[in-house]
Structures are given as C-alpha cells and as structure tokens.
Design an enzyme around this catalytic site. Structure first.
Site, mmCIF file in Angstrom:
data_model
loop_
_atom_site.group_PDB
_atom_site.id
_atom_site.type_symbol
_atom_site.label_atom_id
_atom_site.label_comp_id
_atom_site.label_asym_id
_atom_site.label_seq_id
_atom_site.Cartn_x
_atom_site.Cartn_y
_atom_site.Cartn_z
ATOM 1 N N GLY A 151 9.646 -22.605 -18.877
ATOM 2 C CA GLY A 151 8.958 -22.054 -17.710
ATOM 3 C C GLY A 151 8.103 -20.871 -18.069
ATOM 4 O O GLY A 151 7.877 -20.592 -19.250
ATOM 5 N N ASN A 152 7.605 -20.186 -17.084
ATOM 6 C CA ASN A 152 6.820 -18.979 -17.323
ATOM 7 C C ASN A 152 7.113 -17.970 -16.231
ATOM 8 O O ASN A 152 7.809 -18.266 -15.260
ATOM 9 C CB ASN A 152 5.326 -19.308 -17.420
ATOM 10 C CG ASN A 152 4.813 -19.939 -16.152
ATOM 11 O OD1 ASN A 152 4.704 -19.279 -15.125
ATOM 12 N ND2 ASN A 152 4.514 -21.227 -16.202
ATOM 13 N N ARG A 153 6.564 -16.776 -16.378
ATOM 14 C CA ARG A 153 6.952 -15.658 -15.511
ATOM 15 C C ARG A 153 6.125 -15.552 -14.238
ATOM 16 O O ARG A 153 6.262 -14.585 -13.493
ATOM 17 C CB ARG A 153 6.800 -14.340 -16.266
ATOM 18 C CG ARG A 153 7.775 -14.182 -17.389
ATOM 19 C CD ARG A 153 7.550 -12.830 -18.041
ATOM 20 N NE ARG A 153 8.252 -12.715 -19.295
ATOM 21 C CZ ARG A 153 9.531 -12.395 -19.404
ATOM 22 N NH1 ARG A 153 10.237 -12.153 -18.330
ATOM 23 N NH2 ARG A 153 10.096 -12.308 -20.586
#
Ligand code: CTP
Length: 411
Positions: A207-209
C-alpha cells in the site's frame, strides 16, 4: 472580526495566550471564554489583560446581558484551544453546563476545535466517534501534533503551535466567507482519491500512505460550486460529506474498472488517487507462513510483482481525439538528478497526455498536519505555471477548480 477563544482545562492552555495575541494583533475583537478547569492552568488576569475584556466561565454572571446566548450568536469565529476530550464529548452531545459549551451550542459561525490530550484519550473509541460526529456537522477539528506530551511520553495529542492553529482558523474563515460561484453547476465530475492496496495474502497488502484528503477536499469544493460528484475512493478512512456519490475500491484494477465504467458520462475526470504501479503477481489464499518453504525453514520468500495499468493514460487513450472529458492528473514529485520538480512535472504531463497536471512538491511544503498544501498547475500546450498555496487543501482545491473552469468548453 469577533472571535471567541474558548480555552479548555489542559496544560496546553498556556499556548492559547500566544494564540490570543495573534488574533488581537490581527485587529480582531477577542472574547476569551475559559472553562473553570482552564483557569487552574492559566488565571483570569492573563486572559483579561491580553484580550482587554473581562472573562467569565459560568452562565450566572452578568445575566442581564444574557451572555450564554449572545456571545455565541454574535461571534464570527469560535476557536477552542486546547479542546480536551471532555470538551469534545460535551460539544458532540450538545451538553451546555458552562459558558463555553453554551457558546458552542449557540454559535452559527465557523467553529474550529484544536484538541490536546494524551494519546490514549485521543485514540479512544469514544473520542474518535465524537470527533467524527463534530466533523460531520461541519465543525473543523484540527489534527493534534505528534510529539512530547505533558510527561515524558510522546505521541499524537500535542496542541499544534499557536501559529498553526491561527493559520487553520483563518483558512476556515476564508473558505466559509467566500461565496463560491456556482460555476460547476450541471457539470459531472469523477474524482479518484486515496491509495490502492494490492493484496498479497488474506492479511497483507502493498500500500501507500495517501490519506485521500486532497481528493476529498476537491470533491467537497466541486459540490460547493454546483457540480455532481462521484468519488472513487481507494481505502478512504475519512467521513465523506453528504451529496458526494462514493464508490469504494481497494486495488488498482478495481479502481480502473470503476473509472473506466464512468468516464464517458463525466465532463471532468480527476485522478488524485495514489495508484500502485505494481501488484504481487500471485495472491496466496492462505497466510504466507514464516517457514513457507519446508526445504529451507530460514528462507525468505521472493515476491514477484507485475505492472498495474496506467489508469490515467487509459482514460486519455479512451477518449481518442475528443476533448471530453477534461482529464486532470496529479503528481507528487521531489525533483532528482534528472530534473527539477517542474521539469519532471512537464515531462509527466506530456507522457500521460492529460490536459492539466497538478504537481505537488513533496517535502518542501510548510505543512499543518496534512491539511495544508501548495501545488503548481501545468497546462498541456502552455508554458504557464499557476502556483497555488500554501493554503488549506480546501482553499487550494478551489484554486484548482478555477483553472479547470477556465479550461472547460462553454456550451
Ligand atoms: N496514475 C494512474 N495509474 C497508475 C499510476 C498513476 O492513473 N498506475 C495516475 C495518478 O492517479 C496521478 C498520475 O497518474 O494522477 C501520476 O501518478 P504518478 O504516480 O506520479 O505517476 P507514475 O506514472 O507512476 O510516475 P512515476 O514514474 O513518477 O512513478
């Protein structure tokens, strides 16, 4: 402007003396309404001397002036700093046992709450629900800072610095005051936001932030200007204002499916979502165990990745040579050895073929939590660079819509 500065009973009350100073130096008329507990930390003489006005905490003094109703009714802005867990709970439930909570019930102007408390209290389910309730009602609850708390402990819950609260409060007033033109009335706008998650097994993902705040702010601003908005939201954990049609998705492929299915019926497509460029080549139905390879119990698995489609480029390709929908891309750039932020942005705009590219200079913004931003807007076929911000994501969003409105064909 008539400002009410509410002060809750937290040790950070001393920082509000500086906030009061910032408001009075801005030429505003400030009435300080502390709680009884606040006066245990900073006494009434401080508030009276700095504001030039008497302070009271209860509803039983000066009753002929009906202060419990009048102060709230007459205010142009109410700011509470620090807002304790107790005050948030009272505000969320409409309790009105003292002057400050009466002010919060009677105010019809923008209200900004700056919480400060220990991390455990901030993260408690009761506080989370109270904050969500207040935000749904249009109250601005700013995110507390993370850092040293009263004791030796650290974590989220610190009152932001007075300058940051002042900036947030002014941005809220600016956003509320600006009667927005209804220049997107009748326009159908499709926005993607959030960050995709690419599952590896039932418990893990890549995932990413991305928080999704910018896409949400754009959606809210477009609705305020009369648009009908569909928000394809990748793992968005924020409450969405009524009036926005939300399509939740998780992965890049789901996001692509939902965007592609809707592109032709929209006038503008804005890709804000942080889309994973790669996903695991294989999804494992059961949890990958630490000792996944019986032949070598110490071996770490190798995860093979495959490319995800470029959704934005796909939208541009699908419209062929047509000018509709107008396609807006986003790009977070840091600049590197191959080029500056603007050079990389310009190259990306040409590569993707979209009409506008909003370039976010990562790492140099003066940020207030994640709510403040500054961007450059690039237009295909033009050397012009439009700089927006620093400002709240709401204010910057309106700047982006100003540019989009100027680029839309008139019918
Ligand atoms: N985007 C997309 N599909 C992808 C990756 C990105 O539609 N698989 C969109 C994003 O929503 C954004 C724009 O493309 O609007 C730019 O995203 P970015 O990650 O900066 O672009 P990349 O092509 O991945 O470029 P980079 O080489 O910088 O990773």
């Amino acid at each position: 402007m008539r400002i009410v500065l509410g002060v809750g009973g937290g040790i950070a009350a001393y920082k509000s003396a500086l906030l009061l100073r910032l408001f009075t130096e801005g030429g505003h008329d400030v009435t300080v309404v502390p709680t009884d507990a606040a006066l245990r930390f900073v006494g009434a003489p401080t508030w009276e001397a700095l504001s030039g006005r008497p302070v009271q905490t209860d509803v039983w003094s000066n009753v002929t002036d009906v202060p419990h109703v009048r102060i709230g009714q007459e205010a142009d802005l109410v700011v509470v700093a620090p807002a304790t867990a107790d005050l948030l709970a009272k505000a969320a439930h409409g309790l009105a046992g003292d002057l400050l909570t009466n002010v919060l019930l009677t105010a019809r102007c923008p209200v900004v709450l700056a919480p400060a408390m220990h991390t455990e209290m901030w993260e408690h389910a009761a506080t989370r629900v109270n904050v969500a309730t207040l935000r749904e009602r249009g109250v601005t609850v700013v995110e507390p800072d993370s850092g040293r708390l009263t004791g030796a402990d650290t974590g989220p819950g610190r009152l932001p610095e007075p300058e940051a609260i002042h900036a947030a409060a002014m941005a809220v007033v600016e956003g509320a005051a600006g009667e927005r033109p209804r220049d997107l009335a009748g326009r159908r706008i499709l926005i993607s936001t959030g960050g995709t998650r690419e599952p590896l097994d039932p418990v893990r993902y890549l995932g990413n932030r991305s928080s999704g705040k910018q896409g949400l702010a754009l959606a809210e601003a477009a609705v305020a200007r009369g648009a009908s908005v569909t928000l394809v939201a990748a793992n968005l954990e924020l409450p969405v204002a009524p009036g926005i049609d939300v399509v939740p998705v998780q992965t890049a492929l789901e996001l692509q499916r939902e965007i592609d299915a809707r592109t032709t019926e929209h006038d503008v497509v804005v890709m804000v979502a942080a889309v994973a460029d790669f996903r695991p080549a294989e999804y494992t139905d059961s949890k990958i165990k630490k000792t996944h390879d019986p032949a070598d119990p110490d071996a770490a698995p190798t995860i093979r990745l495959v490319r995800n489609p470029d959704i934005l480029a796909g939208v541009v390709a699908a419209r062929g040579g047509a000018s509709a929908p107008l396609v807006v891309g986003f790009a977070a750039e840091t600049g590197d050895a191959t080029g500056s932020v603007l050079e990389l942005g310009r190259a990306k705009l040409e590569r993707k073929g979209c009409d506008l590219l909003v370039v976010n200079e990562v790492g140099v913004d003066k940020t207030f939590g994640a709510d403040e931003t500054s961007v450059h807007v690039l237009t295909r076929g033009s050397d012009e660079v439009i700089d927006l911000g620093p400002g709240s994501k709401a204010v910057v969003s309106h700047g982006i819509w100003d540019v989009v409105v100027g680029s839309l064909p008139t019918d």
